[in-house]
Write a protein that holds these residues in place. Structure first.
Motif, PDB file in Angstrom:
ATOM      1  N   GLN A 140       5.075  -1.962  -5.894  1.00  0.00           N
ATOM      2  CA  GLN A 140       4.106  -0.478  -6.102  1.00  0.00           C
ATOM      3  C   GLN A 140       3.829  -0.196  -8.007  1.00  0.00           C
ATOM      4  OE1 GLN A 140       5.648   1.736  -3.370  1.00  0.00           O
ATOM      5  NE2 GLN A 140       4.609   1.667  -1.332  1.00  0.00           N
ATOM      6  N   GLN A 194       2.618   8.709  -0.481  1.00  0.00           N
ATOM      7  CA  GLN A 194       2.484   8.616  -2.285  1.00  0.00           C
ATOM      8  C   GLN A 194       1.487   8.553  -2.783  1.00  0.00           C
ATOM      9  OE1 GLN A 194       4.360   4.599  -0.853  1.00  0.00           O
ATOM     10  NE2 GLN A 194       6.200   4.939  -2.021  1.00  0.00           N
ATOM     11  N   SER A 195       0.642   8.483  -1.953  1.00  0.00           N
ATOM     12  CA  SER A 195      -0.531   8.641  -2.113  1.00  0.00           C
ATOM     13  C   SER A 195      -1.457   9.806  -2.492  1.00  0.00           C
ATOM     14  CB  SER A 195      -2.011   7.956  -0.954  1.00  0.00           C
ATOM     15  OG  SER A 195      -1.705   6.905  -0.273  1.00  0.00           O
ATOM     16  N   ALA A 248       0.456  -1.235   0.323  1.00  0.00           N
ATOM     17  CA  ALA A 248       0.025   0.746   0.341  1.00  0.00           C
ATOM     18  C   ALA A 248       0.916   1.373  -0.121  1.00  0.00           C
ATOM     19  CB  ALA A 248      -1.173  -0.080   1.323  1.00  0.00           C
ATOM     20  N   LEU A 249       0.287   2.575  -0.321  1.00  0.00           N
ATOM     21  CA  LEU A 249       1.383   3.832  -0.836  1.00  0.00           C
ATOM     22  C   LEU A 249       1.254   4.451   0.536  1.00  0.00           C
ATOM     23  CD1 LEU A 249       0.048   5.307  -4.354  1.00  0.00           C
ATOM     24  CD2 LEU A 249       1.460   3.195  -3.346  1.00  0.00           C
ATOM     25  N   ARG A 287     -13.069   4.292  -2.525  1.00  0.00           N
ATOM     26  CA  ARG A 287     -11.085   4.353  -2.608  1.00  0.00           C
ATOM     27  C   ARG A 287     -10.746   3.341  -2.897  1.00  0.00           C
ATOM     28  NH1 ARG A 287     -10.775   8.786   1.989  1.00  0.00           N
ATOM     29  NH2 ARG A 287     -12.059   9.358   0.545  1.00  0.00           N
ATOM     30  N   PHE A 295      -0.457  10.153  -5.691  1.00  0.00           N
ATOM     31  CA  PHE A 295      -0.521   9.156  -6.770  1.00  0.00           C
ATOM     32  C   PHE A 295      -2.369   9.539  -7.252  1.00  0.00           C
ATOM     33  CE2 PHE A 295      -4.100   6.372  -7.469  1.00  0.00           C
ATOM     34  CZ  PHE A 295      -3.783   5.124  -8.886  1.00  0.00           C
ATOM     35  N   ARG A 296      -3.005  10.445  -6.732  1.00  0.00           N
ATOM     36  CA  ARG A 296      -4.137  11.000  -7.007  1.00  0.00           C
ATOM     37  C   ARG A 296      -3.688  11.924  -7.346  1.00  0.00           C
ATOM     38  NH1 ARG A 296      -8.309   9.539  -3.705  1.00  0.00           N
ATOM     39  NH2 ARG A 296      -8.588   8.965  -1.595  1.00  0.00           N
ATOM     40  N   LEU A 300      -4.370   3.135  -1.642  1.00  0.00           N
ATOM     41  CA  LEU A 300      -3.871   4.461  -1.313  1.00  0.00           C
ATOM     42  C   LEU A 300      -4.505   4.536   0.442  1.00  0.00           C
ATOM     43  CD1 LEU A 300      -6.247   6.099  -3.899  1.00  0.00           C
ATOM     44  CD2 LEU A 300      -3.660   5.581  -3.842  1.00  0.00           C
ATOM     45  N   THR A 301      -3.971   5.002   0.858  1.00  0.00           N
ATOM     46  CA  THR A 301      -3.409   5.889   2.835  1.00  0.00           C
ATOM     47  C   THR A 301      -3.664   7.012   3.052  1.00  0.00           C
ATOM     48  OG1 THR A 301      -2.178   3.561   2.966  1.00  0.00           O
ATOM     49  CG2 THR A 301      -2.762   5.226   4.422  1.00  0.00           C
TER      50      THR A 301
END
Length: 231
Positions: A119, A46-47, A41-42, A225, A50-51, A229-230
């Motif tokens: 990832q 990182q999340s 998981a990011l 979601r 990514f978004r 993602l975190t």
């Protein structure tokens, strides 16, 4: 804006048996159970990046039309393509191939997403309804097996979240881009690439109330979601 006919799309391409089983359940039953933490998981940082890339890639498709590299053109295909591209390394070659290599584009691009090899491969291992894993997953599988339920209140959505509708024999995914919602109709013609964007306020007052994303609509399953993602 799009007509009711254009808006009603069939995005799920799961096998007939699996699809029938999934559709036999009420809308709330499609909500995925809380998955165990993914070791790949990011992180929150990182999340966020990514978004930013996910939204930028969807926006680019809307502005410039679908890239030839995106071949499976329906609502779930748009989600899978944008996720795959967001997880890639965005080097000069990638930027050129995706029409983002101008000086103006460079000033608007997110920072590079720093990921390990596992990832980077997250979008190649979607979990399907039958439990198998691969680069393809239907709309139902994307929310039921690869996402976590957030809310039926769209005010809780973050950019890049998914809105899922269940019309019985029609399922549809939309992508929350904050200022507007993007989706693909599932139909491509020589004069129509199938991409649509609608303001949130317009969708909330859609003439066909089955497509209004609010808690009182039984056809609106909710906001989802990506599980990797975190938060």
């Amino acid at each position: 804006m799009t007509s009711r006919r254009e808006f009603l799309v069939r995005c799920s391409t799961a096998s007939a048996t699996l699809l029938a089983a999934a559709l036999a359940q009420p809308a709330h039953a499609l909500m995925p159970t809380q998955a165990a933490p993914d070791p790949d998981a990011l992180t929150p940082e990182q999340s966020a990046v990514f978004r930013a890339w996910f939204v930028r890639i969807v926006d680019q498709q809307m502005r410039s039309g679908p890239t030839p590299r995106w071949t499976q053109r329906d609502c779930a295909g748009l989600v899978r393509f944008a996720a795959m591209e967001a997880l890639r390394e965005h080097d000069a070659r990638w930027l050129k191939a995706n029409g983002m290599n101008s000086v103006a584009d460079a000033s608007r691009l997110p920072p590079e997403l720093q990921l390990n090899e596992q990832q980077r491969a997250l979008a190649n291992r979607w979990t399907r309804i039958d439990g198998s894993v691969g680069a393809y997953a239907s709309a139902i599988a994307l929310v039921q097996r690869n996402s976590r339920f957030v809310s039926r209140d769209v005010n809780q959505a973050l950019p890049g979240d998914l809105l899922f509708f269940d019309q019985g024999d029609d399922q549809h995914l939309m992508i929350w881009l904050d200022r507007y919602i993007a989706y693909h109709t599932g139909t491509v013609t020589p004069t129509d690439n199938g991409l649509r964007a609608v303001a949130v306020s317009d969708l909330m007052q859609w003439k066909d109330s089955r497509w209004q994303p609010f808690d009182g609509n039984p056809n609106f399953v909710g906001v989802f979601r990506f599980a990797f993602l975190t938060p």
